[in-house]
Scaffold this active site. Sequence first.
Site, PDB file in Angstrom:
ATOM      1  N   SER A  13       0.874  -1.176   0.000  1.00  0.00           N
ATOM      2  CA  SER A  13       0.000   0.000   0.000  1.00  0.00           C
ATOM      3  C   SER A  13       0.901   1.213   0.000  1.00  0.00           C
ATOM      4  CB  SER A  13      -0.862   0.002   1.269  1.00  0.00           C
ATOM      5  OG  SER A  13      -1.405   1.293   1.510  1.00  0.00           O
ATOM      6  N   TYR A  48      -2.802  -1.045  10.340  1.00  0.00           N
ATOM      7  CA  TYR A  48      -2.689  -1.234   8.882  1.00  0.00           C
ATOM      8  C   TYR A  48      -1.338  -0.716   8.366  1.00  0.00           C
ATOM      9  CZ  TYR A  48      -4.182  -1.141   3.967  1.00  0.00           C
ATOM     10  OH  TYR A  48      -4.284  -1.345   2.613  1.00  0.00           O
TER      11      TYR A  48
HETATM   12  C1  BGC Z   1      -6.203   1.542   1.871  1.00  0.00           C
HETATM   13  C2  BGC Z   1      -7.349   2.416   1.404  1.00  0.00           C
HETATM   14  C3  BGC Z   1      -6.871   3.834   1.211  1.00  0.00           C
HETATM   15  C4  BGC Z   1      -5.598   3.884   0.378  1.00  0.00           C
HETATM   16  C5  BGC Z   1      -5.028   5.289   0.288  1.00  0.00           C
HETATM   17  C6  BGC Z   1      -5.068   1.685   0.908  1.00  0.00           C
HETATM   18  O1  BGC Z   1      -4.023   0.833   1.251  1.00  0.00           O
HETATM   19  O2  BGC Z   1      -6.655   0.202   1.974  1.00  0.00           O
HETATM   20  O3  BGC Z   1      -8.403   2.400   2.356  1.00  0.00           O
HETATM   21  O4  BGC Z   1      -7.882   4.581   0.548  1.00  0.00           O
HETATM   22  O5  BGC Z   1      -4.634   3.024   0.921  1.00  0.00           O
HETATM   23  O6  BGC Z   1      -4.996   5.952   1.510  1.00  0.00           O
END
Ligand code: BGC
Length: 275
Positions: free
Chosen positions: A160, A173
Amino acid sequence: MTSGASETQAARPLLAGRRALVTGASSGIGFAVARGLAAAGAAVAVNYHSHGEAAEGLAEEIRAAGGKAVALKADVSKEDDVAGLVDRTVAEFGGLDVLVANSGIQKDAPVGEMTLADWNAVISLNLTGQFLCCREAIRAFRAGPERQGGARGSIVCMSSVHELIPWAGHVNYAAAKGGVRMMMQTLAQEMAPERVRVNAIAPGAIRTPINKEAWGTPEALEKLLHLIPYGRIGEPEDVARAATWLASDEADYVTGVTLFVDGGMSLYPGFVGNG
Ligand code: BGC
């Protein structure tokens, strides 16, 4: 007369003859990646946890189009489930060449209110789950033959932008994705001598169920677009095309990198005219 074969022959699909496992493939990015790999010629194991109908539907769609696919249920945070998942994929296709470790969840809360259960759930699936999938895939790659002209196996970890960008209110996360980055690079370093490539994709804001709150209303989308220099939200297919390329021999000399697919979200757009 020369035949000009390179101009007249249809290009061989990028993943022809390759056998892939995509985790978390019943919705969102994983669904599009599984479909994209299949369109590029791969046999695809469509892993799901709770949405069996969607996964079965995709596998059926792939088979109806002449491809090979199977839907397989497994909780990738569980060691036995992951071993079984990889075993079943190998049994179905005769081997494994590509893993896209994609499954992931969010359980967001300000730090003062984040329960240990929510911390553990996200770390277990998003980080430990990817480790388990990578380890089992590597064991399966080792059982297969070496290949001329390409890697013995290729792993794409779904990271991410939050492997890089801190994210208040989402510490579980962001910590998991930061961990994915270092896990990916370490495995890439460790496995390169065996001709196994390990890379990651860092999606930005992609239109999927996980972040519907961020794009589901015109007001939310307008706010989100301030973070995206390219001026549009990403689509799951944007990620699928990147994953297809990274998994393929076209990317044969690429290992240990994170490919950002984020419309420039990681370019610190807040600094435009500022700082
Ligand atoms: C998340 C999303 C978020 C994006 C940008 C992703 O890894 O799961 O919820 O919109 O990152 O912030």
